[in-house]
Design a protein around this motif. Structure first.
Motif, PDB file in Angstrom:
ATOM      1  N   LEU A   1     -18.262   1.053   1.595  1.00  0.00           N
ATOM      2  CA  LEU A   1     -17.575   0.771   2.731  1.00  0.00           C
ATOM      3  C   LEU A   1     -16.681   1.660   3.852  1.00  0.00           C
ATOM      4  CD1 LEU A   1     -14.801  -1.452   1.182  1.00  0.00           C
ATOM      5  CD2 LEU A   1     -17.068  -2.356   2.496  1.00  0.00           C
ATOM      6  N   VAL A   2     -16.376   2.985   3.807  1.00  0.00           N
ATOM      7  CA  VAL A   2     -15.918   3.771   4.306  1.00  0.00           C
ATOM      8  C   VAL A   2     -17.258   4.036   5.308  1.00  0.00           C
ATOM      9  CG1 VAL A   2     -15.986   6.585   4.699  1.00  0.00           C
ATOM     10  CG2 VAL A   2     -15.259   5.243   2.891  1.00  0.00           C
ATOM     11  N   VAL A   3     -18.366   3.808   5.751  1.00  0.00           N
ATOM     12  CA  VAL A   3     -19.564   3.581   7.111  1.00  0.00           C
ATOM     13  C   VAL A   3     -19.366   2.206   7.851  1.00  0.00           C
ATOM     14  CG1 VAL A   3     -21.211   5.758   5.303  1.00  0.00           C
ATOM     15  CG2 VAL A   3     -21.485   3.323   5.024  1.00  0.00           C
ATOM     16  N   GLU A   4     -18.350   1.532   7.374  1.00  0.00           N
ATOM     17  CA  GLU A   4     -18.538   0.132   8.251  1.00  0.00           C
ATOM     18  C   GLU A   4     -16.945   0.506   8.740  1.00  0.00           C
ATOM     19  OE1 GLU A   4     -18.388  -3.041   5.866  1.00  0.00           O
ATOM     20  OE2 GLU A   4     -20.660  -2.396   4.454  1.00  0.00           O
ATOM     21  N   PHE A   5     -16.250   1.380   8.477  1.00  0.00           N
ATOM     22  CA  PHE A   5     -15.195   0.880   9.424  1.00  0.00           C
ATOM     23  C   PHE A   5     -14.422   1.834  10.158  1.00  0.00           C
ATOM     24  CE2 PHE A   5     -14.881  -2.196   6.382  1.00  0.00           C
ATOM     25  CZ  PHE A   5     -14.341  -3.607   6.718  1.00  0.00           C
TER      26      PHE A   5
ATOM     27  N   MET B   1     -19.059   8.096  10.270  1.00  0.00           N
ATOM     28  CA  MET B   1     -18.354   7.605   8.858  1.00  0.00           C
ATOM     29  C   MET B   1     -16.348   7.162   9.568  1.00  0.00           C
ATOM     30  SD  MET B   1     -18.087   8.167   5.884  1.00  0.00           S
ATOM     31  CE  MET B   1     -19.830   9.335   5.295  1.00  0.00           C
ATOM     32  N   GLY B   2     -15.449   6.549   8.828  1.00  0.00           N
ATOM     33  CA  GLY B   2     -14.682   6.162   8.997  1.00  0.00           C
ATOM     34  C   GLY B   2     -12.813   7.077   8.216  1.00  0.00           C
ATOM     35  N   LYS B   3     -11.857   6.718   9.107  1.00  0.00           N
ATOM     36  CA  LYS B   3     -11.256   8.148   8.446  1.00  0.00           C
ATOM     37  C   LYS B   3     -10.867   7.578   7.453  1.00  0.00           C
ATOM     38  CE  LYS B   3      -8.923  11.308  10.020  1.00  0.00           C
ATOM     39  NZ  LYS B   3      -7.590  11.917  11.316  1.00  0.00           N
ATOM     40  N   THR B   4     -10.237   7.430   6.534  1.00  0.00           N
ATOM     41  CA  THR B   4      -8.965   6.861   4.870  1.00  0.00           C
ATOM     42  C   THR B   4      -8.389   7.516   5.517  1.00  0.00           C
ATOM     43  OG1 THR B   4     -11.451   6.239   4.212  1.00  0.00           O
ATOM     44  CG2 THR B   4      -9.295   5.918   2.853  1.00  0.00           C
ATOM     45  N   VAL B   5      -6.940   6.793   5.370  1.00  0.00           N
ATOM     46  CA  VAL B   5      -5.502   7.578   5.965  1.00  0.00           C
ATOM     47  C   VAL B   5      -4.548   6.394   4.301  1.00  0.00           C
ATOM     48  CG1 VAL B   5      -3.183   7.592   6.747  1.00  0.00           C
ATOM     49  CG2 VAL B   5      -5.433   7.748   8.056  1.00  0.00           C
ATOM     50  N   ALA B   6      -3.855   7.075   4.182  1.00  0.00           N
ATOM     51  CA  ALA B   6      -3.247   6.784   2.964  1.00  0.00           C
ATOM     52  C   ALA B   6      -1.779   6.741   3.590  1.00  0.00           C
ATOM     53  CB  ALA B   6      -3.119   7.900   1.074  1.00  0.00           C
TER      54      ALA B   6
ATOM     55  N   LYS C   1      -7.140  -2.845  19.248  1.00  0.00           N
ATOM     56  CA  LYS C   1      -7.539  -1.020  20.065  1.00  0.00           C
ATOM     57  C   LYS C   1      -8.879  -1.805  20.263  1.00  0.00           C
ATOM     58  CE  LYS C   1      -4.274   1.203  22.122  1.00  0.00           C
ATOM     59  NZ  LYS C   1      -4.224   1.510  23.226  1.00  0.00           N
ATOM     60  N   GLY C   2      -9.512  -2.310  19.051  1.00  0.00           N
ATOM     61  CA  GLY C   2     -10.593  -2.364  19.076  1.00  0.00           C
ATOM     62  C   GLY C   2     -11.396  -1.441  18.257  1.00  0.00           C
ATOM     63  N   LYS C   3     -10.386  -1.098  16.865  1.00  0.00           N
ATOM     64  CA  LYS C   3     -11.378  -0.469  16.082  1.00  0.00           C
ATOM     65  C   LYS C   3     -11.101  -1.397  14.642  1.00  0.00           C
ATOM     66  CE  LYS C   3     -11.516   3.361  17.683  1.00  0.00           C
ATOM     67  NZ  LYS C   3     -12.661   4.122  18.364  1.00  0.00           N
ATOM     68  N   LYS C   4     -12.527  -1.120  14.072  1.00  0.00           N
ATOM     69  CA  LYS C   4     -12.907  -2.520  12.777  1.00  0.00           C
ATOM     70  C   LYS C   4     -11.934  -1.202  11.789  1.00  0.00           C
ATOM     71  CE  LYS C   4     -16.399  -4.455  10.558  1.00  0.00           C
ATOM     72  NZ  LYS C   4     -17.750  -4.749  10.061  1.00  0.00           N
ATOM     73  N   THR C   5     -11.092  -2.352  11.182  1.00  0.00           N
ATOM     74  CA  THR C   5      -9.723  -1.839   9.914  1.00  0.00           C
ATOM     75  C   THR C   5      -9.471  -2.199   8.856  1.00  0.00           C
ATOM     76  OG1 THR C   5      -8.668  -0.830  12.011  1.00  0.00           O
ATOM     77  CG2 THR C   5      -7.415  -0.797  10.147  1.00  0.00           C
ATOM     78  N   LEU C   6      -9.357  -1.804   7.959  1.00  0.00           N
ATOM     79  CA  LEU C   6      -9.779  -1.679   5.991  1.00  0.00           C
ATOM     80  C   LEU C   6      -8.330  -1.711   6.125  1.00  0.00           C
ATOM     81  CD1 LEU C   6     -10.433  -3.819   4.148  1.00  0.00           C
ATOM     82  CD2 LEU C   6     -11.395  -1.535   3.363  1.00  0.00           C
ATOM     83  N   LEU C   7      -7.716  -2.578   5.648  1.00  0.00           N
ATOM     84  CA  LEU C   7      -5.772  -2.022   4.525  1.00  0.00           C
ATOM     85  C   LEU C   7      -6.318  -2.870   3.473  1.00  0.00           C
ATOM     86  CD1 LEU C   7      -3.002  -4.574   6.147  1.00  0.00           C
ATOM     87  CD2 LEU C   7      -3.072  -2.088   5.875  1.00  0.00           C
ATOM     88  N   ILE C   8      -5.989  -1.469   2.590  1.00  0.00           N
ATOM     89  CA  ILE C   8      -6.170  -1.004   1.393  1.00  0.00           C
ATOM     90  C   ILE C   8      -4.676  -1.977   0.304  1.00  0.00           C
ATOM     91  CG2 ILE C   8      -7.136  -0.288  -0.987  1.00  0.00           C
ATOM     92  CD1 ILE C   8      -9.120   0.667   0.299  1.00  0.00           C
TER      93      ILE C   8
END
Length: 254
Positions: free
Chosen positions: A115-119, A1-6, A30-37
Motif C-alpha cells: 500500500l505504501v506506493v498507493e498513498f 513512494m508515500g511517507k509513513t508517520v507513526a 489538501k488533495g493527498k491520498k491518505t491512509l489511517l491505520i
C-alpha cells in the motif's frame, strides 16, 4: 513512494488519536491520498472517522494475526481522499497471540508494504504504551510525530520517550526519525504552558511545530459525531489549527 508517520506517545490523554484523525483528514482535504491505520485496541481513530467498530468485519487484528490482506480490510471513509485500516476490541488480545510469531516486530510493515506506493501519506495511531503493537507501528514508520500536552506531567515522560525511540532505532528500525513534536491542549493564559514549551524546545531543538492545538469543547465533541474537526466545525479555532499544522508539516516534508 508515500511517507509513513507513526503518531506516538507512551503517555495517554495527550491528543494522540485526535491528532491522527485530524491530521489525516486535513491531508486528504489538501488533495493527498491518505491512509489511517488504527492499531489501538480502543479503536477511537476508527469511530473518529464515522465507522462503527462493532460492525467492522475485518480489522487490523485479522491483518496481523490471521494474515488477512490489508486491502481486504481497508475502508474508504466519507471524507475526501481518506481511507482507514480499522481496529476493534479483538486487537486487545493480539499482543499475546503474536508473542511467539516469527518476525513479530515487522508484521505491520510487511502487511502494508503493497500500500505504501498507493498513498501519499500513511498515518498510524499507536496505543499509549510500548507494547508489541506500538513497536510494529514504529518499525513500519519512516518518521514519528509526538503529540505533547502543555502540562507539567508531559515533561516527566520525555526522557522515557527519547530512550524508547533510541531503542527502536538501535534494534528494529535504524531509519526512524523524529518528524516533530506537536503541542496540544494549548492555553496561552497559563504561565505553565510557556514553561513547558521552553523546556521541550531544549529537549528537541528545531523539532517543535510552531502551530499549537488549543483546548476546545468542539474538538472534544467531534469524535462523538464521527467527524474530524475540519468537517464538524470547519470555522473553529482547532480546525484552523490542524489545517495550519498540516501546512507546516507538508512544508517541512518538501
Amino acid at each position: 513512494m508515500g511517507k509513513t508517520v507513526a503518531v506516538f506517545n507512551q503517555k495517554g490523554g495527550v491528543g494522540k488519536t485526535t491528532t491522527c484523525v485530524n491530521m489525516a483528514a486535513a491531508l486528504g482535504a489538501k488533495g493527498k491520498k491518505t491512509l489511517l491505520i488504527d492499531v489501538d485496541p480502543q479503536g477511537n481513530t476508527t469511530s473518529g472517522v464515522g465507522i462503527d467498530k462493532s460492525e467492522v468485519e475485518y480489522s487490523t487484528y485479522d491483518m496481523l494475526v490471521d494474515n488477512v490482506s490489508a486491502r481486504a480490510i481497508m475502508i474508504e471513509t466519507e471524507f475526501k481522499n481518506l481511507f482507514i485500516l480499522p481496529s476493534n476490541i479483538n486487537l486487545a488480545g493480539a499482543e499475546l497471540e503474536l508473542a511467539q510469531a516469527e518476525n513479530r516486530n515487522r508484521l505491520l510493515k510487511k502487511a502494508i508494504a503493497s500500500l505504501v506506493v498507493e498513498f501519499d501519506y500513511i498515518i498510524i495511531d499507536c496505543p499509549p504504551s510500548l507494547g508489541l503493537l506500538s513497536i510494529n507501528a514504529l518499525v513500519a514508520a519512516d518518521t514519528l510525530i509526538v503529540p505533547l500536552q502543555c502540562e507539567y506531567y508531559a515533561l516527566e515522560g520525555l526522557s522515557q520517550l527519547v530512550s524508547t525511540v533510541r531503542t527502536i532505532k538501535q534494534h528494529y528500525n535504524e531509519h526512524l526519525e523524529l518528524e516533530g513534536v506537536l503541542f496540544t491542549m494549548y492555553d496561552s493564559r497559563l504561565k505553565l504552558t510557556g514553561q513547558v514549551i521552553d523546556e521541550v524546545n531544549k529537549y528537541f531543538p528545531n523539532k517543535t511545530y510552531k502551530t499549537m492545538i488549543p483546548r476546545s469543547v468542539k474538538l472534544a465533541e467531534a469524535p462523538s459525531f464521527g467527524e474530524p474537526i475540519i468537517y464538524y466545525e470547519k470555522y473553529s479555532k482547532p480546525a484552523f489549527a490542524y489545517k495550519k499544522f498540516v501546512e507546516e508539516f507538508m512544508k517541512r516534508d518538501r
